[in-house]
Design a protein around this motif. Structure first.
Motif, PDB file in Angstrom:
ATOM      1  N   LYS A 119     -41.930  87.100  23.769  1.00  0.00           N
ATOM      2  CA  LYS A 119     -40.462  87.531  22.859  1.00  0.00           C
ATOM      3  C   LYS A 119     -40.730  88.690  22.095  1.00  0.00           C
ATOM      4  CE  LYS A 119     -38.890  82.655  22.561  1.00  0.00           C
ATOM      5  NZ  LYS A 119     -38.673  81.625  21.412  1.00  0.00           N
ATOM      6  N   ASP A 120     -42.029  89.193  21.826  1.00  0.00           N
ATOM      7  CA  ASP A 120     -42.184  90.211  20.979  1.00  0.00           C
ATOM      8  C   ASP A 120     -42.136  91.522  22.040  1.00  0.00           C
ATOM      9  OD1 ASP A 120     -44.806  89.733  22.002  1.00  0.00           O
ATOM     10  OD2 ASP A 120     -45.741  89.729  20.268  1.00  0.00           O
ATOM     11  N   GLY A 121     -42.207  91.286  23.355  1.00  0.00           N
ATOM     12  CA  GLY A 121     -42.326  92.485  24.194  1.00  0.00           C
ATOM     13  C   GLY A 121     -43.612  92.787  24.697  1.00  0.00           C
ATOM     14  N   THR A 122     -44.668  91.975  24.286  1.00  0.00           N
ATOM     15  CA  THR A 122     -45.968  92.068  24.776  1.00  0.00           C
ATOM     16  C   THR A 122     -46.210  91.358  26.231  1.00  0.00           C
ATOM     17  OG1 THR A 122     -46.957  90.204  23.398  1.00  0.00           O
ATOM     18  CG2 THR A 122     -46.884  92.371  22.480  1.00  0.00           C
ATOM     19  N   LYS A 123     -47.263  91.775  26.844  1.00  0.00           N
ATOM     20  CA  LYS A 123     -47.736  91.172  28.037  1.00  0.00           C
ATOM     21  C   LYS A 123     -47.947  89.831  28.244  1.00  0.00           C
ATOM     22  CE  LYS A 123     -50.043  92.348  32.529  1.00  0.00           C
ATOM     23  NZ  LYS A 123     -50.960  93.202  32.961  1.00  0.00           N
ATOM     24  N   ASN A 124     -47.295  88.711  28.866  1.00  0.00           N
ATOM     25  CA  ASN A 124     -47.506  87.410  29.148  1.00  0.00           C
ATOM     26  C   ASN A 124     -48.501  87.405  30.266  1.00  0.00           C
ATOM     27  OD1 ASN A 124     -47.712  84.683  29.549  1.00  0.00           O
ATOM     28  ND2 ASN A 124     -45.782  84.353  28.668  1.00  0.00           N
ATOM     29  N   GLN A 125     -49.866  87.756  29.756  1.00  0.00           N
ATOM     30  CA  GLN A 125     -50.808  87.581  30.884  1.00  0.00           C
ATOM     31  C   GLN A 125     -51.069  86.337  31.768  1.00  0.00           C
ATOM     32  OE1 GLN A 125     -52.641  90.607  31.377  1.00  0.00           O
ATOM     33  NE2 GLN A 125     -53.146  89.493  33.162  1.00  0.00           N
ATOM     34  N   SER A 126     -50.726  85.324  30.969  1.00  0.00           N
ATOM     35  CA  SER A 126     -50.759  83.992  31.788  1.00  0.00           C
ATOM     36  C   SER A 126     -49.761  83.916  32.927  1.00  0.00           C
ATOM     37  CB  SER A 126     -50.451  82.860  30.875  1.00  0.00           C
ATOM     38  OG  SER A 126     -50.468  81.488  31.766  1.00  0.00           O
ATOM     39  N   GLU A 127     -48.501  84.213  32.893  1.00  0.00           N
ATOM     40  CA  GLU A 127     -47.583  84.283  33.606  1.00  0.00           C
ATOM     41  C   GLU A 127     -47.500  85.681  34.854  1.00  0.00           C
ATOM     42  OE1 GLU A 127     -43.504  84.406  31.914  1.00  0.00           O
ATOM     43  OE2 GLU A 127     -43.669  82.364  32.744  1.00  0.00           O
ATOM     44  N   CYS A 128     -48.357  86.672  34.177  1.00  0.00           N
ATOM     45  CA  CYS A 128     -48.782  87.602  35.250  1.00  0.00           C
ATOM     46  C   CYS A 128     -49.688  87.155  36.298  1.00  0.00           C
ATOM     47  CB  CYS A 128     -49.059  88.885  34.428  1.00  0.00           C
ATOM     48  SG  CYS A 128     -47.715  89.809  33.582  1.00  0.00           S
ATOM     49  N   ASP A 129     -50.540  86.421  35.711  1.00  0.00           N
ATOM     50  CA  ASP A 129     -51.636  85.936  36.516  1.00  0.00           C
ATOM     51  C   ASP A 129     -51.102  84.815  37.769  1.00  0.00           C
ATOM     52  OD1 ASP A 129     -53.663  87.458  35.255  1.00  0.00           O
ATOM     53  OD2 ASP A 129     -54.196  85.960  33.970  1.00  0.00           O
ATOM     54  N   LYS A 130     -50.204  84.156  37.086  1.00  0.00           N
ATOM     55  CA  LYS A 130     -49.378  82.984  37.900  1.00  0.00           C
ATOM     56  C   LYS A 130     -48.675  83.707  39.148  1.00  0.00           C
ATOM     57  CE  LYS A 130     -48.501  78.878  39.088  1.00  0.00           C
ATOM     58  NZ  LYS A 130     -49.618  77.957  39.513  1.00  0.00           N
ATOM     59  N   TYR A 131     -48.244  84.832  38.613  1.00  0.00           N
ATOM     60  CA  TYR A 131     -47.386  85.570  39.547  1.00  0.00           C
ATOM     61  C   TYR A 131     -48.557  86.109  40.900  1.00  0.00           C
ATOM     62  CZ  TYR A 131     -44.581  89.605  41.605  1.00  0.00           C
ATOM     63  OH  TYR A 131     -44.143  90.627  42.402  1.00  0.00           O
ATOM     64  N   GLY A 132     -49.315  86.852  40.559  1.00  0.00           N
ATOM     65  CA  GLY A 132     -50.471  87.206  41.330  1.00  0.00           C
ATOM     66  C   GLY A 132     -50.935  86.071  42.401  1.00  0.00           C
ATOM     67  N   GLU A 133     -51.238  85.083  41.564  1.00  0.00           N
ATOM     68  CA  GLU A 133     -51.749  83.823  42.596  1.00  0.00           C
ATOM     69  C   GLU A 133     -50.539  83.468  43.569  1.00  0.00           C
ATOM     70  OE1 GLU A 133     -52.477  80.723  39.752  1.00  0.00           O
ATOM     71  OE2 GLU A 133     -54.143  82.032  38.576  1.00  0.00           O
ATOM     72  N   VAL A 134     -49.432  83.150  43.011  1.00  0.00           N
ATOM     73  CA  VAL A 134     -48.382  82.590  44.116  1.00  0.00           C
ATOM     74  C   VAL A 134     -48.069  83.803  45.242  1.00  0.00           C
ATOM     75  CG1 VAL A 134     -46.028  82.360  44.124  1.00  0.00           C
ATOM     76  CG2 VAL A 134     -47.227  81.357  42.402  1.00  0.00           C
ATOM     77  N   PHE A 135     -48.189  85.070  44.667  1.00  0.00           N
ATOM     78  CA  PHE A 135     -47.919  86.219  45.593  1.00  0.00           C
ATOM     79  C   PHE A 135     -48.959  86.262  46.786  1.00  0.00           C
ATOM     80  CE2 PHE A 135     -46.034  90.439  45.809  1.00  0.00           C
ATOM     81  CZ  PHE A 135     -46.788  91.148  46.972  1.00  0.00           C
ATOM     82  N   SER A 136     -50.303  86.076  46.249  1.00  0.00           N
ATOM     83  CA  SER A 136     -51.375  86.127  47.226  1.00  0.00           C
ATOM     84  C   SER A 136     -51.659  85.117  48.162  1.00  0.00           C
ATOM     85  CB  SER A 136     -52.663  86.908  46.369  1.00  0.00           C
ATOM     86  OG  SER A 136     -53.001  85.741  45.428  1.00  0.00           O
ATOM     87  N   LYS A 137     -51.074  83.987  47.769  1.00  0.00           N
ATOM     88  CA  LYS A 137     -51.409  82.619  48.546  1.00  0.00           C
ATOM     89  C   LYS A 137     -50.762  82.788  49.812  1.00  0.00           C
ATOM     90  CE  LYS A 137     -50.714  77.696  49.009  1.00  0.00           C
ATOM     91  NZ  LYS A 137     -50.071  76.562  48.269  1.00  0.00           N
ATOM     92  N   VAL A 138     -49.744  83.833  49.815  1.00  0.00           N
ATOM     93  CA  VAL A 138     -48.951  83.813  51.322  1.00  0.00           C
ATOM     94  C   VAL A 138     -49.022  85.236  51.778  1.00  0.00           C
ATOM     95  CG1 VAL A 138     -46.423  83.759  52.245  1.00  0.00           C
ATOM     96  CG2 VAL A 138     -47.373  81.716  50.816  1.00  0.00           C
ATOM     97  N   PHE A 139     -48.923  86.194  50.795  1.00  0.00           N
ATOM     98  CA  PHE A 139     -48.528  87.566  51.304  1.00  0.00           C
ATOM     99  C   PHE A 139     -49.966  88.527  51.349  1.00  0.00           C
ATOM    100  CE2 PHE A 139     -44.557  86.565  49.387  1.00  0.00           C
ATOM    101  CZ  PHE A 139     -43.811  86.461  50.455  1.00  0.00           C
ATOM    102  N   ASN A 140     -49.966  89.229  52.220  1.00  0.00           N
ATOM    103  CA  ASN A 140     -51.411  90.231  52.295  1.00  0.00           C
ATOM    104  C   ASN A 140     -51.226  91.600  52.235  1.00  0.00           C
ATOM    105  OD1 ASN A 140     -50.277  90.662  54.860  1.00  0.00           O
ATOM    106  ND2 ASN A 140     -51.914  90.058  55.851  1.00  0.00           N
ATOM    107  N   PHE A 141     -49.859  91.888  51.796  1.00  0.00           N
ATOM    108  CA  PHE A 141     -49.223  93.270  51.808  1.00  0.00           C
ATOM    109  C   PHE A 141     -48.154  93.356  50.717  1.00  0.00           C
ATOM    110  CE2 PHE A 141     -46.027  96.072  54.481  1.00  0.00           C
ATOM    111  CZ  PHE A 141     -46.672  96.980  54.015  1.00  0.00           C
ATOM    112  N   ALA A 142     -48.024  94.622  49.929  1.00  0.00           N
ATOM    113  CA  ALA A 142     -47.416  94.601  48.761  1.00  0.00           C
ATOM    114  C   ALA A 142     -46.647  95.963  48.869  1.00  0.00           C
ATOM    115  CB  ALA A 142     -48.207  94.541  47.359  1.00  0.00           C
ATOM    116  N   THR A 143     -45.389  95.987  48.671  1.00  0.00           N
ATOM    117  CA  THR A 143     -44.477  97.258  48.205  1.00  0.00           C
ATOM    118  C   THR A 143     -44.568  97.629  46.969  1.00  0.00           C
ATOM    119  OG1 THR A 143     -43.277  96.802  50.218  1.00  0.00           O
ATOM    120  CG2 THR A 143     -42.372  98.232  48.594  1.00  0.00           C
ATOM    121  N   LEU A 144     -44.805  98.701  46.662  1.00  0.00           N
ATOM    122  CA  LEU A 144     -44.990  99.174  45.422  1.00  0.00           C
ATOM    123  C   LEU A 144     -44.126 100.132  44.683  1.00  0.00           C
ATOM    124  CD1 LEU A 144     -48.966  99.517  45.575  1.00  0.00           C
ATOM    125  CD2 LEU A 144     -47.641  97.728  44.818  1.00  0.00           C
TER     126      LEU A 144
END
Length: 467
Positions: A100-125
């Motif tokens: 809420k204060d605008g700082t990075k939510n590291q826990s959710e960012c890590d979860k995003y990485g886990e969900v992403f990399s479970k299926v995908f091996n390629f990232a568009t940046l």
């Protein structure tokens, strides 16, 4: 009886008669098209022929230079841990989850990485010029750069991909729209094509200098066929000039792509060889540009279109196969670069899951397709009005939707090879998908693990026992 103009109009209206997208679902007609035994055999044969091969593993120990002895290992397990084929998604939300204060939510960012990399091996940046150089001569490369939603700084993107062992693609070096997306305001305000070109080329050079060694695939030009008068400062022959500059400043092995909207699929069916995308590619090839791959998007951003797809009236298997076969005549690999399939309505998740399974299977079977990239991973966090379509494949809390489960099953189970060999062997054979494999076996009472890559063109792999 001859058709009157009125009859033709009525027929067209019947074809595109509006149903309620909130209740539309996969029709029996659509199922019949995809369940056709001849088509199913074609797709199955294509996958086996284009994505798999016979492999022989031979185990050896090194005696001295250029001399080897065969060895026998026991209880061999061969487990595929990564595909050579590129299954991707845009990685624009790497740092987008905030408290809420605008700082990075590291826990959710890590979860995003886990969900992403479970299926995908390629990232568009994200490398949109507007946000990578928001002020002239000031680039957002460093990790501590200003936060912009869905536009991570370059170093943040590269760090994410290295952490999760993802192949990277930069998107995009040049885009011809300026309003809100492609070009920085300061550049379009120059009102001078030469000054604009100078600034654009400088941006390409700076990106290449910083990321040329890490990012080996780039969408050089995005959606050149969607040019709209008055929305761009692009100069004459900007597509060719952009490719030539990218060729000059990026390492030789870099893959350079011309990326187009899904208008290209329609052009390739309706206009045969005269479609704008096809002709642009021909022009680049004829002039000697380094065009390494052809990128085609697939966004369903129309309620009426989606209803007619589900009804089996448009975008049939033949439609996609015809387009890919014609594009293949340009003798370049094909990337399906951006995909949105709606999940709106009462049957939304089922519709999305059905269509994603059919399209991925068809694309994966085609000999020229080398990459398939979904667009928005998480629902409720898309750009502009895209959230309307519910085109993510996981919910906002990262729980999987049916489409995510379909991809997980295809990529990690159905299209993955795992075999075991009992007893002692010094040479084994199996048929498997191209990719990286983990080998686990016993030798002289010890358990040994190592990885090998089994790719197209390879038949026998000499596996040297680690010293």
């Amino acid at each position: 009886m001859k058709k009157t103009i009125a009859t033709t109009i009525i027929s067209a209206m019947t074809l595109f008669a509006s149903a309620d997208v909130q209740t539309a679902k996969v029709s029996d007609k659509l199922k019949a098209l995809w369940d056709d035994p001849v088509l199913q055999e074609q797709l199955d044969t294509g996958i086996k022929a284009n994505r798999m091969s016979d492999f022989f593993l031979k185990f050896i120990v090194k005696q001295e230079r250029f001399k080897y002895n065969d060895i026998k290992v026991s209880d061999l397990k061969v487990e595929q841990i990564k595909h050579d084929f590129l299954f991707g998604c845009n990685a624009f939300l790497i740092d987008a989850f905030r408290n809420k204060d605008g700082t990075k939510n590291q826990s959710e960012c890590d979860k995003y990485g886990e969900v992403f990399s479970k299926v995908f091996n390629f990232a568009t940046l994200s490398f949109y010029w507007k946000d990578i150089e928001p002020q002239e001569n000031k680039w957002r490369f460093d990790k501590d750069s200003e936060f912009i939603y869905r536009r991570p700084a370059g170093d943040v993107s590269v760090e994410f991909c290295k952490k999760y062992n993802l192949v990277m693609k930069g998107h995009c070096l040049v885009w011809n729209v300026n309003k809100g997306w492609g070009q920085p305001d300061w550049a379009t305000l120059k009102r001078d094509e030469e000054a604009f070109k100078t600034a654009q080329m400088r941006n390409i050079r700076e990106i290449a200098k910083r990321y040329g060694e890490d990012i080996k695939i780039w969408d050089v030009v995005n959606e050149s066929g969607s040019y709209r008068q008055g929305t761009s400062m692009q100069y004459n022959d900007y597509v060719y000039e952009s490719f030539k500059e990218a060729e000059r400043v990026f390492p030789r092995e870099t893959i350079l792509i011309n990326n187009e909207t899904d208008q290209a699929f329609t052009q390739l069916n309706k206009d045969d060889y005269t479609g704008r995308f096809f002709q642009t590619n021909n022009y680049l090839i004829a002039k000697g540009a380094k065009l390494d791959a052809l990128g085609v998007q697939y966004h369903v951003f129309s309620e009426q279109r989606w209803e007619n797809i589900l009804a089996g009236k448009i975008e049939t298997p033949e439609f996609f196969l015809n387009a890919l076969d014609l594009l293949a005549k340009q003798n370049r690999p094909i990337h399906i670069t951006e995909i949105t399939i709606p999940a709106m309505g009462e049957h939304g998740e089922d519709n999305q899951a059905y269509w994603i399974e059919k399209l991925y299977t068809l694309w994966f079977s085609h000999p020229k397709v080398e990459a398939i990239t979904w667009w928005n991973l998480v629902d409720g966090m898309a750009a502009g009005g895209e959230d309307k379509w519910k085109g993510g494949i996981v919910n906002r809390n990262f729980s999987p939707k049916k489409a995510y489960q379909v991809l997980d099953n295809l990529i990690n189970k159905k299209w993955r090879t795992n075999v075991e060999f009992k007893g002692e062997n010094n040479r084994v054979h199996f048929r498997g998908f191209y990719g990286t494999y983990k080998l686990t076996y016993k030798y002289k009472g010890k358990t040994v693990s190592q990885t090998v890559r089994l790719s197209k063109g390879m038949r026998e792999c000499l596996v040297e026992l680690p010293q």
